[in-house]
Design a protein around this motif. Structure first.
Motif, PDB file in Angstrom:
ATOM      1  N   MET A 135      44.170 -15.387 -12.169  1.00  0.00           N
ATOM      2  CA  MET A 135      44.397 -15.721 -10.767  1.00  0.00           C
ATOM      3  C   MET A 135      43.750 -14.663  -9.880  1.00  0.00           C
ATOM      4  O   MET A 135      43.986 -13.480 -10.057  1.00  0.00           O
ATOM      5  N   THR A 136      42.908 -15.087  -8.960  1.00  0.00           N
ATOM      6  CA  THR A 136      42.270 -14.160  -8.036  1.00  0.00           C
ATOM      7  C   THR A 136      43.192 -13.880  -6.848  1.00  0.00           C
ATOM      8  O   THR A 136      44.209 -14.540  -6.661  1.00  0.00           O
ATOM      9  N   THR A 137      42.806 -12.878  -6.043  1.00  0.00           N
ATOM     10  CA  THR A 137      43.647 -12.485  -4.916  1.00  0.00           C
ATOM     11  C   THR A 137      42.870 -12.547  -3.614  1.00  0.00           C
ATOM     12  O   THR A 137      41.637 -12.576  -3.606  1.00  0.00           O
ATOM     13  N   GLN A 138      43.614 -12.545  -2.518  1.00  0.00           N
ATOM     14  CA  GLN A 138      43.034 -12.614  -1.185  1.00  0.00           C
ATOM     15  C   GLN A 138      43.800 -11.661  -0.273  1.00  0.00           C
ATOM     16  O   GLN A 138      45.027 -11.615  -0.316  1.00  0.00           O
ATOM     17  N   PRO A 139      43.103 -10.847   0.544  1.00  0.00           N
ATOM     18  CA  PRO A 139      43.818  -9.964   1.477  1.00  0.00           C
ATOM     19  C   PRO A 139      44.658 -10.775   2.460  1.00  0.00           C
ATOM     20  O   PRO A 139      44.285 -11.885   2.861  1.00  0.00           O
ATOM     21  N   ILE A 140      45.798 -10.225   2.841  1.00  0.00           N
ATOM     22  CA  ILE A 140      46.663 -10.872   3.826  1.00  0.00           C
ATOM     23  C   ILE A 140      47.221  -9.805   4.755  1.00  0.00           C
ATOM     24  O   ILE A 140      47.554  -8.697   4.321  1.00  0.00           O
ATOM     25  N   GLU A 141      47.269 -10.112   6.043  1.00  0.00           N
ATOM     26  CA  GLU A 141      47.798  -9.192   7.044  1.00  0.00           C
ATOM     27  C   GLU A 141      49.027  -9.814   7.706  1.00  0.00           C
ATOM     28  O   GLU A 141      48.980 -10.960   8.162  1.00  0.00           O
ATOM     29  N   LEU A 142      50.114  -9.055   7.742  1.00  0.00           N
ATOM     30  CA  LEU A 142      51.358  -9.507   8.356  1.00  0.00           C
ATOM     31  C   LEU A 142      51.816  -8.459   9.366  1.00  0.00           C
ATOM     32  O   LEU A 142      51.708  -7.262   9.116  1.00  0.00           O
ATOM     33  N   ARG A 143      52.355  -8.919  10.497  1.00  0.00           N
ATOM     34  CA  ARG A 143      52.867  -8.009  11.529  1.00  0.00           C
ATOM     35  C   ARG A 143      54.189  -8.550  12.052  1.00  0.00           C
ATOM     36  O   ARG A 143      54.376  -9.769  12.170  1.00  0.00           O
ATOM     37  N   ILE A 194      51.863  -5.088   7.354  1.00  0.00           N
ATOM     38  CA  ILE A 194      51.649  -5.173   5.912  1.00  0.00           C
ATOM     39  C   ILE A 194      50.214  -5.621   5.666  1.00  0.00           C
ATOM     40  O   ILE A 194      49.784  -6.656   6.166  1.00  0.00           O
ATOM     41  N   ASN A 195      49.481  -4.832   4.929  1.00  0.00           N
ATOM     42  CA  ASN A 195      48.121  -5.193   4.505  1.00  0.00           C
ATOM     43  C   ASN A 195      48.121  -5.203   2.986  1.00  0.00           C
ATOM     44  O   ASN A 195      48.054  -4.155   2.340  1.00  0.00           O
ATOM     45  N   ALA A 196      48.236  -6.381   2.415  1.00  0.00           N
ATOM     46  CA  ALA A 196      48.418  -6.511   0.968  1.00  0.00           C
ATOM     47  C   ALA A 196      47.464  -7.564   0.425  1.00  0.00           C
ATOM     48  O   ALA A 196      46.546  -8.023   1.124  1.00  0.00           O
ATOM     49  N   GLU A 197      47.668  -7.927  -0.811  1.00  0.00           N
ATOM     50  CA  GLU A 197      46.899  -8.998  -1.436  1.00  0.00           C
ATOM     51  C   GLU A 197      47.861  -9.981  -2.077  1.00  0.00           C
ATOM     52  O   GLU A 197      48.891  -9.593  -2.629  1.00  0.00           O
ATOM     53  N   VAL A 198      47.518 -11.249  -1.979  1.00  0.00           N
ATOM     54  CA  VAL A 198      48.326 -12.293  -2.603  1.00  0.00           C
ATOM     55  C   VAL A 198      47.427 -13.161  -3.477  1.00  0.00           C
ATOM     56  O   VAL A 198      46.217 -13.240  -3.259  1.00  0.00           O
ATOM     57  N   GLU A 199      48.046 -13.805  -4.433  1.00  0.00           N
ATOM     58  CA  GLU A 199      47.296 -14.681  -5.324  1.00  0.00           C
ATOM     59  C   GLU A 199      46.787 -15.894  -4.574  1.00  0.00           C
ATOM     60  O   GLU A 199      47.467 -16.437  -3.710  1.00  0.00           O
ATOM     61  N   VAL A 200      45.582 -16.308  -4.883  1.00  0.00           N
ATOM     62  CA  VAL A 200      45.052 -17.554  -4.333  1.00  0.00           C
ATOM     63  C   VAL A 200      44.878 -18.560  -5.461  1.00  0.00           C
ATOM     64  O   VAL A 200      45.057 -18.243  -6.636  1.00  0.00           O
ATOM     65  N   ALA A 201      44.506 -19.764  -5.077  1.00  0.00           N
ATOM     66  CA  ALA A 201      44.566 -20.872  -6.018  1.00  0.00           C
ATOM     67  C   ALA A 201      43.322 -21.014  -6.873  1.00  0.00           C
ATOM     68  O   ALA A 201      42.966 -22.111  -7.279  1.00  0.00           O
ATOM     69  N   GLY A 202      42.642 -19.918  -7.182  1.00  0.00           N
ATOM     70  CA  GLY A 202      41.377 -19.995  -7.888  1.00  0.00           C
ATOM     71  C   GLY A 202      41.442 -20.629  -9.255  1.00  0.00           C
ATOM     72  O   GLY A 202      40.479 -21.242  -9.705  1.00  0.00           O
ATOM     73  N   PRO A 259      45.725 -18.065   0.165  1.00  0.00           N
ATOM     74  CA  PRO A 259      46.988 -17.866  -0.552  1.00  0.00           C
ATOM     75  C   PRO A 259      47.748 -19.181  -0.673  1.00  0.00           C
ATOM     76  O   PRO A 259      47.867 -19.923   0.301  1.00  0.00           O
ATOM     77  N   ARG A 260      48.202 -19.488  -1.890  1.00  0.00           N
ATOM     78  CA  ARG A 260      48.980 -20.698  -2.154  1.00  0.00           C
ATOM     79  C   ARG A 260      48.279 -21.964  -1.668  1.00  0.00           C
ATOM     80  O   ARG A 260      48.914 -22.912  -1.224  1.00  0.00           O
ATOM     81  N   ALA A 261      46.963 -21.948  -1.736  1.00  0.00           N
ATOM     82  CA  ALA A 261      46.146 -23.092  -1.296  1.00  0.00           C
ATOM     83  C   ALA A 261      46.456 -23.469   0.141  1.00  0.00           C
ATOM     84  O   ALA A 261      46.319 -24.628   0.536  1.00  0.00           O
TER      85      ALA A 261
END
Length: 325
Positions: free
Chosen positions: A1-9, A68-76, A131-133
């Motif tokens: 499973m690949t990942t994608q950066p995600i930003e949350l505030r 939050i600057n993290a990575e989450v799984e994407v639907a690859g 993330p999560r398609a």
């Protein structure tokens, strides 16, 4: 499973004073598990007022800005499948789906394919990079109704932030056992059931959960409710209605032992006996469009099985009230 950066505030208010960082974050960012948030904190992905905090036990003071600057799984690794979708709206930024009963939203243990994610990847292959398609929130397998899906990273970030700030309008129809006199609000924390692994429950150390409800129609031994979610915990409406002792008709986890009403037509008995899922439908969804900022709202009617059940409840009420005249 690949990942994608995600930003949350999120900017907190004074109500978080004294709370642990991980608890405050799990309440603000409802679509991510507490364990995932705890991992993000430990890995240094969380800043409080521009300072990296790596301790989940950090106490909040109130009015902090958290990033939050993290990575989450994407639907690859998930496979596209040609599964019909009832798409009620679509543009370059998002799409809204009317989910049928029986369709699992995300692949998981025992459901590696045949899910909404597989269908979405066939409909819009670019969702494999999100993330999560692109799915922003969830519905249980046998709950029907409206779900929004982001089609770009920008839209995903915007919609997740709206959800975290409780800016979505999410209204449901439900048919519950017993006659409810009036509406109200349930403000009761929800967490994992202490003994039933697959169930949730109202527990003292759970995450805050708020459900508003009103009576739409009364029958002889049932009630049609309109409900609005303020938070979005797992199984929230189902748990809260069971907690109030008005469980949703057909709910396999929270309805308890079925009691046959004393006044019931043969047709209603068949309808109740054959209703094998929770009678719960996400009928209204509203949000601000991520590009234009315009508030948009969608509504869908109850599916045919719930409508048939409601019609039989009406006929049953009319039948027995007619006998009393």
């Amino acid at each position: 499973m690949t990942t994608q950066p995600i930003e949350l505030r999120h900017t907190f208010d004074e109500k978080v004073y004294g709370k642990r960082l991980d608890l405050a974050l799990s309440e603000a960012f409802e679509d991510f598990s507490r364990s995932r948030i705890q991992d993000w904190v430990k890995q240094g992905f969380v800043k409080v007022n521009d300072e990296v905090i790596k301790s989940n036990k950090h106490k909040m003071a109130g009015f902090e800005l958290v990033e939050i600057n993290a990575e989450v799984e994407v639907a690859g690794d998930w496979k596209p499948q040609a599964i019909d979708l009832d798409i009620v709206y679509e543009d370059e930024d998002l799409l809204v789906v009317n989910k049928p009963a029986g369709l699992v939203v995300h692949p998981g243990a025992g459901n590696q394919d045949g899910t909404m994610v597989n269908a979405l990847l066939h409909h819009a292959p670019q969702l494999s990079n999100l993330p999560r398609a692109g799915i922003i929130h969830r519905l249980d397998k046998d709950t029907t109704g409206l779900l929004v899906v982001a089609k770009t990273i920008g839209a995903h970030t915007n919609l997740v932030e709206q959800l975290q700030n409780r800016a979505f309008t999410r209204e449901y129809d439900a048919i519950v056992n017993r006659v409810m006199v009036s509406g109200g609000t349930v403000d009761a924390p929800i967490g994992r059931h202490p003994t039933k692994r697959t169930a949730m429950a109202v527990v003292a150390d759970g995450r805050r959960a708020i459900t508003h409800y009103r009576v739409a129609e009364k029958f002889l031994d049932h009630t049609h409710l309109k409900l609005r979610l303020e938070t979005g915990r797992t199984h929230q409406i189902r748990v809260h209605m069971g907690y109030l002792k008005f469980p949703i008709v057909g709910d396999p986890l929270y309805s308890g032992r079925y009691r046959v009403p004393t006044k019931i037509t043969p047709e209603l008995k068949v309808a109740l006996d054959s209703f094998k899922r929770q009678a719960l439908h996400a009928s209204k969804l509203g949000l601000k469009h991520p590009s234009t900022g315009e508030y948009i709202e969608w509504k869908v009617q109850m599916p045919s099985d719930m409508q048939h059940l409601r019609d039989e409840l009406v006929a049953n009420r009319d039948h027995f009230e007619g006998q009393e005249d």
